[in-house]
Write a protein that holds these residues in place. Structure first.
Motif, PDB file in Angstrom:
ATOM      1  N   UNK A 170       0.820  -1.219   0.000  1.00  0.00           N
ATOM      2  CA  UNK A 170       0.000   0.000   0.000  1.00  0.00           C
ATOM      3  C   UNK A 170       0.855   1.270   0.000  1.00  0.00           C
ATOM      4  N   UNK A 171       2.038   1.182   0.594  1.00  0.00           N
ATOM      5  CA  UNK A 171       2.918   2.343   0.602  1.00  0.00           C
ATOM      6  C   UNK A 171       3.391   2.679  -0.805  1.00  0.00           C
ATOM      7  N   UNK A 172       3.656   1.657  -1.608  1.00  0.00           N
ATOM      8  CA  UNK A 172       4.067   1.884  -2.997  1.00  0.00           C
ATOM      9  C   UNK A 172       2.938   2.570  -3.761  1.00  0.00           C
ATOM     10  N   UNK A 173       1.697   2.136  -3.518  1.00  0.00           N
ATOM     11  CA  UNK A 173       0.556   2.739  -4.206  1.00  0.00           C
ATOM     12  C   UNK A 173       0.390   4.212  -3.835  1.00  0.00           C
ATOM     13  N   UNK A 174       0.623   4.533  -2.565  1.00  0.00           N
ATOM     14  CA  UNK A 174       0.530   5.929  -2.124  1.00  0.00           C
ATOM     15  C   UNK A 174       1.616   6.763  -2.807  1.00  0.00           C
TER      16      UNK A 174
ATOM     17  N   UNK B 142       7.452   4.013 -10.494  1.00  0.00           N
ATOM     18  CA  UNK B 142       7.377   2.832 -11.362  1.00  0.00           C
ATOM     19  C   UNK B 142       8.737   2.154 -11.451  1.00  0.00           C
ATOM     20  N   UNK B 143       9.789   2.936 -11.567  1.00  0.00           N
ATOM     21  CA  UNK B 143      11.143   2.387 -11.646  1.00  0.00           C
ATOM     22  C   UNK B 143      11.519   1.709 -10.337  1.00  0.00           C
ATOM     23  N   UNK B 144      11.214   2.381  -9.210  1.00  0.00           N
ATOM     24  CA  UNK B 144      11.531   1.820  -7.891  1.00  0.00           C
ATOM     25  C   UNK B 144      10.712   0.551  -7.648  1.00  0.00           C
ATOM     26  N   UNK B 145       9.435   0.534  -8.041  1.00  0.00           N
ATOM     27  CA  UNK B 145       8.591  -0.640  -7.848  1.00  0.00           C
ATOM     28  C   UNK B 145       9.075  -1.813  -8.688  1.00  0.00           C
ATOM     29  N   UNK B 146       9.535  -1.538  -9.916  1.00  0.00           N
ATOM     30  CA  UNK B 146      10.055  -2.607 -10.773  1.00  0.00           C
ATOM     31  C   UNK B 146      11.302  -3.218 -10.152  1.00  0.00           C
ATOM     32  N   UNK B 147      12.163  -2.387  -9.615  1.00  0.00           N
ATOM     33  CA  UNK B 147      13.375  -2.909  -8.952  1.00  0.00           C
ATOM     34  C   UNK B 147      13.007  -3.705  -7.700  1.00  0.00           C
ATOM     35  N   UNK B 148      11.993  -3.237  -6.948  1.00  0.00           N
ATOM     36  CA  UNK B 148      11.561  -3.953  -5.749  1.00  0.00           C
ATOM     37  C   UNK B 148      10.985  -5.319  -6.101  1.00  0.00           C
ATOM     38  N   UNK B 149      10.313  -5.445  -7.252  1.00  0.00           N
ATOM     39  CA  UNK B 149       9.788  -6.749  -7.670  1.00  0.00           C
ATOM     40  C   UNK B 149      10.919  -7.701  -8.056  1.00  0.00           C
ATOM     41  N   UNK B 150      11.982  -7.175  -8.654  1.00  0.00           N
ATOM     42  CA  UNK B 150      13.101  -8.005  -9.073  1.00  0.00           C
ATOM     43  C   UNK B 150      14.036  -8.363  -7.924  1.00  0.00           C
ATOM     44  N   UNK B 151      14.175  -7.477  -6.969  1.00  0.00           N
ATOM     45  CA  UNK B 151      15.179  -7.650  -5.931  1.00  0.00           C
ATOM     46  C   UNK B 151      14.498  -7.627  -4.555  1.00  0.00           C
ATOM     47  N   UNK B 152      14.315  -8.807  -3.903  1.00  0.00           N
ATOM     48  CA  UNK B 152      13.653  -8.859  -2.589  1.00  0.00           C
ATOM     49  C   UNK B 152      14.403  -8.094  -1.506  1.00  0.00           C
ATOM     50  N   UNK B 153      15.740  -8.065  -1.560  1.00  0.00           N
ATOM     51  CA  UNK B 153      16.501  -7.313  -0.552  1.00  0.00           C
ATOM     52  C   UNK B 153      16.229  -5.809  -0.678  1.00  0.00           C
ATOM     53  N   UNK B 154      16.187  -5.330  -1.909  1.00  0.00           N
ATOM     54  CA  UNK B 154      15.870  -3.926  -2.152  1.00  0.00           C
ATOM     55  C   UNK B 154      14.449  -3.616  -1.657  1.00  0.00           C
ATOM     56  N   UNK B 155      13.516  -4.541  -1.904  1.00  0.00           N
ATOM     57  CA  UNK B 155      12.126  -4.340  -1.461  1.00  0.00           C
ATOM     58  C   UNK B 155      12.050  -4.242   0.059  1.00  0.00           C
TER      59      UNK B 155
END
Length: 143
Positions: free
Chosen positions: A6-10, A20-33
Protein backbone atom coordinates in the motif's frame (compact mmCIF):
# COMPACT_ATOMS: atom_id res chain seq x y z
CA UNK A 1 -1.49 -3.67 -8.55
CA UNK A 2 -3.07 -5.35 -5.55
CA UNK A 3 0.11 -7.43 -4.95
CA UNK A 4 2.12 -4.26 -4.30
CA UNK A 5 2.56 -2.68 -0.92
CA UNK A 6 0.00 0.00 0.00
CA UNK A 7 2.92 2.34 0.60
CA UNK A 8 4.07 1.88 -3.00
CA UNK A 9 0.56 2.74 -4.21
CA UNK A 10 0.53 5.93 -2.12
CA UNK A 11 3.91 6.97 -3.41
CA UNK A 12 2.90 6.14 -7.00
CA UNK A 13 0.13 8.73 -6.75
CA UNK A 14 2.53 11.32 -5.39
CA UNK A 15 5.65 10.89 -7.47
CA UNK A 16 4.48 9.01 -10.55
CA UNK A 17 7.04 7.60 -13.02
CA UNK A 18 9.92 7.54 -10.59
CA UNK A 19 7.96 5.16 -8.40
CA UNK A 20 7.38 2.83 -11.36
CA UNK A 21 11.14 2.39 -11.65
CA UNK A 22 11.53 1.82 -7.89
CA UNK A 23 8.59 -0.64 -7.85
CA UNK A 24 10.06 -2.61 -10.77
CA UNK A 25 13.37 -2.91 -8.95
CA UNK A 26 11.56 -3.95 -5.75
CA UNK A 27 9.79 -6.75 -7.67
CA UNK A 28 13.10 -8.01 -9.07
CA UNK A 29 15.18 -7.65 -5.93
CA UNK A 30 13.65 -8.86 -2.59
CA UNK A 31 16.50 -7.31 -0.55
CA UNK A 32 15.87 -3.93 -2.15
CA UNK A 33 12.13 -4.34 -1.46
CA UNK A 34 12.80 -5.05 2.23
CA UNK A 35 15.10 -2.03 2.55
CA UNK A 36 12.56 0.17 0.79
CA UNK A 37 9.78 -1.01 3.08
CA UNK A 38 11.93 -0.30 6.17
CA UNK A 39 12.78 3.20 4.96
CA UNK A 40 9.17 4.02 4.10
CA UNK A 41 7.93 2.78 7.47
CA UNK A 42 10.52 4.96 9.23
CA UNK A 43 9.38 7.98 7.20
CA UNK A 44 5.67 7.44 7.82
CA UNK A 45 5.84 6.37 11.49
CA UNK A 46 5.85 9.96 12.87
CA UNK A 47 2.71 10.72 10.89
CA UNK A 48 0.98 7.64 12.22
CA UNK A 49 2.06 8.26 15.81
CA UNK A 50 0.77 11.83 15.92
CA UNK A 51 -2.40 11.09 14.01
CA UNK A 52 -1.55 13.79 11.46
CA UNK A 53 -2.18 11.40 8.58
CA UNK A 54 -5.82 10.81 9.53
CA UNK A 55 -8.52 12.92 11.14
CA UNK A 56 -9.12 12.35 14.81
CA UNK A 57 -12.11 10.27 15.72
CA UNK A 58 -14.65 11.88 17.99
CA UNK A 59 -14.25 10.82 21.59
CA UNK A 60 -17.10 8.56 22.59
CA UNK A 61 -18.72 9.26 25.90
CA UNK A 62 -19.93 6.33 27.95
CA UNK A 63 -23.68 5.88 28.05
CA UNK A 64 -25.13 7.72 31.03
CA UNK A 65 -28.66 7.23 32.32
CA UNK A 66 -30.03 10.76 32.23
CA UNK A 67 -33.09 11.42 34.40
CA UNK A 68 -36.05 13.49 33.18
CA UNK A 69 -35.33 16.82 34.85
CA UNK A 70 -38.66 18.37 33.86
CA UNK A 71 -40.58 15.59 35.61
CA UNK A 72 -38.33 15.85 38.66
CA UNK A 73 -38.79 19.62 38.84
CA UNK A 74 -42.56 19.28 38.61
CA UNK A 75 -42.64 16.55 41.26
CA UNK A 76 -40.18 18.05 43.76
CA UNK A 77 -40.52 21.81 43.62
CA UNK A 78 -37.62 24.22 43.30
CA UNK A 79 -35.74 23.70 46.61
CA UNK A 80 -36.02 19.89 46.65
CA UNK A 81 -35.12 19.81 42.97
CA UNK A 82 -31.91 21.75 43.64
CA UNK A 83 -31.04 19.41 46.51
CA UNK A 84 -31.73 16.38 44.30
CA UNK A 85 -29.50 17.81 41.56
CA UNK A 86 -26.67 18.43 44.04
CA UNK A 87 -26.77 14.72 44.92
CA UNK A 88 -26.15 13.72 41.29
CA UNK A 89 -22.58 13.04 40.07
CA UNK A 90 -20.90 15.68 37.92
CA UNK A 91 -20.91 13.51 34.77
CA UNK A 92 -24.69 13.10 35.02
CA UNK A 93 -25.14 16.84 35.51
CA UNK A 94 -22.95 17.59 32.49
CA UNK A 95 -24.94 15.09 30.43
CA UNK A 96 -28.16 16.86 31.49
CA UNK A 97 -26.68 20.20 30.40
CA UNK A 98 -25.75 18.73 27.00
CA UNK A 99 -29.09 16.95 26.53
CA UNK A 100 -31.14 20.03 27.47
CA UNK A 101 -28.79 22.33 25.52
CA UNK A 102 -28.51 24.65 28.49
CA UNK A 103 -25.00 25.85 27.67
CA UNK A 104 -24.48 26.56 23.97
CA UNK A 105 -21.27 28.47 24.71
CA UNK A 106 -19.92 25.45 26.68
CA UNK A 107 -18.66 27.62 29.52
CA UNK A 108 -19.71 24.97 32.06
CA UNK A 109 -17.80 22.15 30.35
CA UNK A 110 -14.79 22.46 32.69
CA UNK A 111 -16.75 22.88 35.90
CA UNK A 112 -16.40 20.05 38.39
CA UNK A 113 -18.39 21.31 41.38
CA UNK A 114 -21.74 19.51 41.56
CA UNK A 115 -23.40 22.41 43.39
CA UNK A 116 -22.37 24.91 40.73
CA UNK A 117 -23.56 22.58 37.94
CA UNK A 118 -26.83 21.88 39.77
CA UNK A 119 -27.56 25.58 40.24
CA UNK A 120 -26.74 26.20 36.57
CA UNK A 121 -29.25 23.53 35.51
CA UNK A 122 -31.96 24.71 37.91
CA UNK A 123 -31.55 28.33 36.86
CA UNK A 124 -31.58 27.39 33.18
CA UNK A 125 -34.76 25.33 33.53
CA UNK A 126 -36.46 28.09 35.57
CA UNK A 127 -35.50 30.61 32.91
CA UNK A 128 -37.00 28.44 30.18
CA UNK A 129 -40.20 27.86 32.12
CA UNK A 130 -40.68 31.57 32.79
CA UNK A 131 -40.23 32.65 29.16
CA UNK A 132 -43.42 34.11 27.89
CA UNK A 133 -44.97 34.34 31.34
CA UNK A 134 -45.18 38.12 31.01
CA UNK A 135 -47.97 37.58 28.49
CA UNK A 136 -49.98 35.03 30.46
CA UNK A 137 -53.12 36.45 32.08
CA UNK A 138 -53.12 39.70 30.14
CA UNK A 139 -56.29 40.83 28.50
CA UNK A 140 -56.42 42.55 25.18
CA UNK A 141 -57.15 46.25 25.23
CA UNK A 142 -60.66 46.88 24.07
CA UNK A 143 -61.50 49.99 22.05
Amino acid sequence: MSSESPLIEVLRGVVGGFIDIVAAEARRNPDFAAQLETQLEALLRPLRDTGAARPKAAAKRPAIDIPDVHAELAARGDEDFRAWLCAQPADVLKAIIRRQDLDPSRRSSKWKDEKKLANFIADGLRSRLSRGSAFIGRTHDQD
